[in-house]
Design a protein around this motif. Structure first.
Motif, PDB file in Angstrom:
ATOM      1  N   THR A  92      41.158   6.002 -36.981  1.00  9.46           N
ATOM      2  CA  THR A  92      41.208   7.305 -37.384  1.00  9.46           C
ATOM      3  C   THR A  92      41.721   7.368 -38.930  1.00  9.46           C
ATOM      4  OG1 THR A  92      43.782   7.045 -36.870  1.00  9.46           O
ATOM      5  CG2 THR A  92      42.316   7.893 -34.944  1.00  9.46           C
ATOM      6  N   LYS A  93      41.956   6.244 -39.375  1.00 10.01           N
ATOM      7  CA  LYS A  93      42.050   6.461 -40.942  1.00 10.01           C
ATOM      8  C   LYS A  93      40.923   6.170 -41.680  1.00 10.01           C
ATOM      9  CE  LYS A  93      46.795   4.279 -41.581  1.00 10.01           C
ATOM     10  NZ  LYS A  93      47.581   3.271 -42.295  1.00 10.01           N
ATOM     11  N   PHE A  94      40.084   5.448 -41.028  1.00 11.91           N
ATOM     12  CA  PHE A  94      38.641   5.432 -41.407  1.00 11.91           C
ATOM     13  C   PHE A  94      37.885   6.794 -41.309  1.00 11.91           C
ATOM     14  CE2 PHE A  94      34.026   4.736 -40.523  1.00 11.91           C
ATOM     15  CZ  PHE A  94      33.654   4.142 -41.816  1.00 11.91           C
ATOM     16  N   VAL A  95      38.139   7.345 -40.136  1.00 12.61           N
ATOM     17  CA  VAL A  95      37.326   8.846 -40.125  1.00 12.61           C
ATOM     18  C   VAL A  95      37.874   9.703 -41.147  1.00 12.61           C
ATOM     19  CG1 VAL A  95      37.451  10.764 -38.541  1.00 12.61           C
ATOM     20  CG2 VAL A  95      37.164   8.619 -37.701  1.00 12.61           C
ATOM     21  N   LYS A  96      39.349   9.552 -41.443  1.00  8.95           N
ATOM     22  CA  LYS A  96      40.102  10.529 -42.447  1.00  8.95           C
ATOM     23  C   LYS A  96      39.393  10.387 -43.803  1.00  8.95           C
ATOM     24  CE  LYS A  96      44.412  11.094 -44.822  1.00  8.95           C
ATOM     25  NZ  LYS A  96      45.813  10.780 -45.218  1.00  8.95           N
ATOM     26  N   GLN A  97      38.976   8.860 -44.169  1.00  9.12           N
ATOM     27  CA  GLN A  97      38.623   8.690 -45.516  1.00  9.12           C
ATOM     28  C   GLN A  97      37.161   8.971 -45.439  1.00  9.12           C
ATOM     29  OE1 GLN A  97      38.838   4.298 -45.699  1.00  9.12           O
ATOM     30  NE2 GLN A  97      41.188   4.396 -46.377  1.00  9.12           N
ATOM     31  N   LYS A  98      36.202   9.094 -44.589  1.00  5.14           N
ATOM     32  CA  LYS A  98      34.819   9.492 -44.567  1.00  5.14           C
ATOM     33  C   LYS A  98      34.825  10.952 -44.519  1.00  5.14           C
ATOM     34  CE  LYS A  98      32.964   5.396 -44.994  1.00  5.14           C
ATOM     35  NZ  LYS A  98      32.107   5.056 -46.169  1.00  5.14           N
ATOM     36  N   LYS A  99      35.548  11.712 -43.651  1.00  2.00           N
ATOM     37  CA  LYS A  99      35.806  13.047 -43.538  1.00  2.00           C
ATOM     38  C   LYS A  99      37.112  13.701 -43.593  1.00  2.00           C
ATOM     39  CE  LYS A  99      31.460  13.368 -41.624  1.00  2.00           C
ATOM     40  NZ  LYS A  99      30.528  14.302 -42.215  1.00  2.00           N
ATOM     41  N   PRO A 100      37.335  13.751 -45.027  1.00  2.00           N
ATOM     42  CA  PRO A 100      38.788  14.371 -45.451  1.00  2.00           C
ATOM     43  C   PRO A 100      39.256  15.548 -44.819  1.00  2.00           C
ATOM     44  CG  PRO A 100      37.742  13.511 -47.507  1.00  2.00           C
ATOM     45  CD  PRO A 100      36.840  13.695 -46.325  1.00  2.00           C
TER      46      PRO A 100
END
Length: 642
Positions: A255-263
């Motif tokens: 989920t952190k990776f998703v946040k980094q890729k899609k703020p």
């Protein structure tokens, strides 16, 4: 002997100000203001009536009276969404960090109810979200457990936690009231980076107990002890707990990776801990997790915070531990909270008052210690979520507090099924983000000394203890500051061709020397700690310049000291200038001063140094001083030719 100079300014239009020094009262008042009120918080009071001054004073000390009268329904909708979002993060974090501090999980929930209300009234940051933090939780546990074992005497241990919170709050309040925020500045950026990275490493290793489902573990926090304990009790490792822990951890990191890729999908990462807790509770309830060796949180009582004033413990037998933990966590919490608040304020082109933040933190921890809360500050993760969720004012903290109140009244028992492995995964995921590899590498590339400070903090925290790591890194940073103070920079200036600019010849090799003149720039206060070095450095500059000019058939007859960067001077510093003047006169060289600042000029006047060298030897600019030297040299030639 060098001839006398014509002083003042170019063409006699601008003269050096030799006015009588200010009175002691005036100078002291000015120094006091710059020391304790550098932001001039009461600048709007001038020319205002008494009622308006009273209103502004109230708004300054109690910021809610500044923003609440202008609060609108539209702002509330933003704050409502942000408050609910951070409440969903506060529940799992509160339970997790309470576990880290070895206190009942419900205390973590209590700590997200009362303190946010206090901060909403006294805090100046719109974006800061109040809550517990991992570093302070671990410091409290590591310090207090040296005096009391939470397993054998949990009541006494919890009493000392509340006492630690009170001491921390009182310390923060004192720093804020007396505007001593300068003390927090001694925690440099590199120190905080190393300390937080080392603490995060420790916490991650500590959570391996929960991930592996170990029943026995070490009470020490250093890396070696933790690894030794894991090896020693490796036969207790449960594959069921380990599998679930890895699944939860991978999910949180994804989920952190998703946040980094899609703020824009920040909410995915924000609700992930709550998803882990809820899914963990459901799984533990349906699968009877305890029968498979997966420990759960256990009983969580309904109801809001009970009073804890009567539980504060100042027994001389134990008080040393709460004092130590309280002072350390006070500084760490302030440094972290203020830095985070300022970081997000800058994004909105705003600024917050560090001293008001200290008062707010102090009050919320003092009140918290009376209402069964432990240490709170402004966690980065929760504040980032609050900002990204669109919060507009401190009302978001009030909304979070109300959500926590509803949770405590109606939902708390449901979280009693939370698996400890889920909490370990949440803590570990949060801590992995605090080990800032890129920032450490940046320090290495840009400033090796700062990198060394960072590494001392990191490794000492990881392999010795948190307090030793913090003290050693701060000491190293202070050594560096003392080196700057005791060995200040000075430079020889030359003329940039075809301009009237004079710059450092080392930085600008094309700058040309001035015949028979050496121009030196001093860039620091001159006082007892560095006066000996400054004297030796000036005389060395003169020696080297004389040797250079002698080889060119020239000589040094004037030494011009640019004092524009000298902000202050003490009596030892004045005596140093007297000694330099005496040494130069023995070599037939005259000393000339350029642009002494107000405080420096006042000290030189009252000590009669200006009278000794003559007002004609003080100039407004380097260009004026060089013109004066040339004029005097011309007069001397004319005199000799006659």
């Amino acid at each position: 002997m060098a001839p006398m100079l014509g002083g003042g300014g170019a063409g006699g239009e601008h003269k050096v100000n030799f006015a009588a020094p200010r009175s002691f009262k005036t100078a002291f008042k000015s120094d006091l203001k710059e020391t304790f009120f550098p932001d001039d918080p009461f600048h709007d009071f001038k020319g205002k009536s008494l009622p308006i001054k009273a209103k502004k004073t109230l708004q300054y000390f109690v910021p809610i009276f500044e923003w609440l009268p202008n609060y609108t329904r539209r702002l509330f909708l933003y704050d409502l969404l942000a408050g609910i979002t951070i409440a969903s993060l506060a529940i799992p974090q509160g339970i997790s960090y309470a576990k880290l501090a070895d206190i009942p999980p419900v205390i973590g929930l209590y700590s997200s109810f009362v303190p946010p209300l206090i901060y909403a009234v006294f805090g100046s940051s719109k974006h800061l979200a109040v809550g517990t933090v991992a570093a302070s939780s671990l410091i409290i546990a590591a310090t207090l457990e040296k005096k009391v074992d939470p397993a054998t005497d949990p009541k006494l241990y919890l009493d000392l936690v509340f006492t630690t919170t009170l001491i921390s709050g009182v310390s923060q309040l004192i720093l804020g009231v007396f505007r001593l925020g300068i003390l927090v500045d001694f925690l440099s950026h590199s120190t905080i980076t190393g300390f937080m990275g080392g603490t995060a490493t420790l916490i991650c290793l500590q959570q391996l107990r929960g991930i592996f489902g170990l029943k026995h573990f070490t009470t020490h926090t250093d890396v070696v002890s933790v690894i030794r304990a894991i090896v020693k009790y490796r036969k207790e490792i449960r594959w069921e707990s380990t599998s679930i822990g890895v699944i939860f951890l991978v999910f949180l990191q994804f989920t952190k990776f998703v946040k980094q890729k899609k703020p824009k999908l920040f909410w995915v990462s924000a609700i992930a801990p709550m998803v882990v807790v809820v899914s963990g509770c459901v799984f533990a309830y349906l699968a009877h997790a305890e029968k498979h060796g997966i420990a759960i949180v256990g009983d969580l009582k309904k109801g809001i915070n009970p009073p804890s004033l009567h539980r504060l413990n100042f027994d001389p037998k134990y008080i040393s531990a709460p004092i130590q933990a309280g002072l350390i966590t006070a500084m760490i919490a302030l440094a972290e909270g203020i830095a985070i608040g300022r970081s997000f304020a800058i994004l909105e082109n705003e600024q917050i008052d560090g001293n008001k933040e200290m008062i707010a933190f102090g009050l919320m921890n003092i009140v918290g210690s009376f209402t069964s809360c432990y240490l709170t500050t402004g966690p980065f993760s929760k504040t980032a979520v609050n900002y990204n969720a669109g919060c507009k004012t401190q009302m978001a903290n009030v909304v979070m507090s109300m959500c926590m109140m509803l949770t405590l009244f109606f939902l708390a028992p449901l979280f009693s099924y939370t698996p400890l492995v889920a909490l370990s995964a949440i803590i570990m995921s949060a801590m992995l983000g605090l080990i800032e590899y890129e920032k450490a590498y940046h320090l290495y590339k840009t400033d090796k000394f700062d990198f060394a400070i960072c590494m001392v903090a990191f490794f000492c925290v990881a392999f010795i203890s948190m307090d030793v790591g913090l003290m050693l890194s701060v000491a190293l940073a202070l050594v560096r500051a003392l080196l700057y103070v005791a060995r200040p920079t000075s430079s020889k200036l030359g003329n940039i061709p075809d301009t009237s600019f004079y710059r450092d010849v080392e930085q600008y090799p094309g700058a040309t020397d001035i015949p028979k003149t050496l121009v030196l720039q001093l860039g620091s206060p001159i006082y007892f700690a560095n006066s000996g070095y400054i004297r030796e450095r000036i005389l060395r500059w003169v020696r080297d310049e004389k040797a250079k000019k002698d080889s060119q058939g020239d000589d040094v007859e004037y030494v011009i000291l640019d004092l524009g960067g000298v902000t202050s001077i003490d009596i030892t510093g004045v005596e140093t200038l007297v000694e330099v003047r005496r040494s130069l006169e023995a070599k037939q060289i005259k000393i000339v001063l350029v642009n002494p600042r107000l405080e420096v000029m006042e000290k030189l006047i009252v000590t009669n140094f200006i009278e000794k060298i003559g007002t004609e030897c003080v100039f407004l600019s380097i260009e004026d001083a060089i013109d004066g030297c040339k004029f005097s040299l011309t007069r001397m030639k004319d005199y000799n030719s006659e």
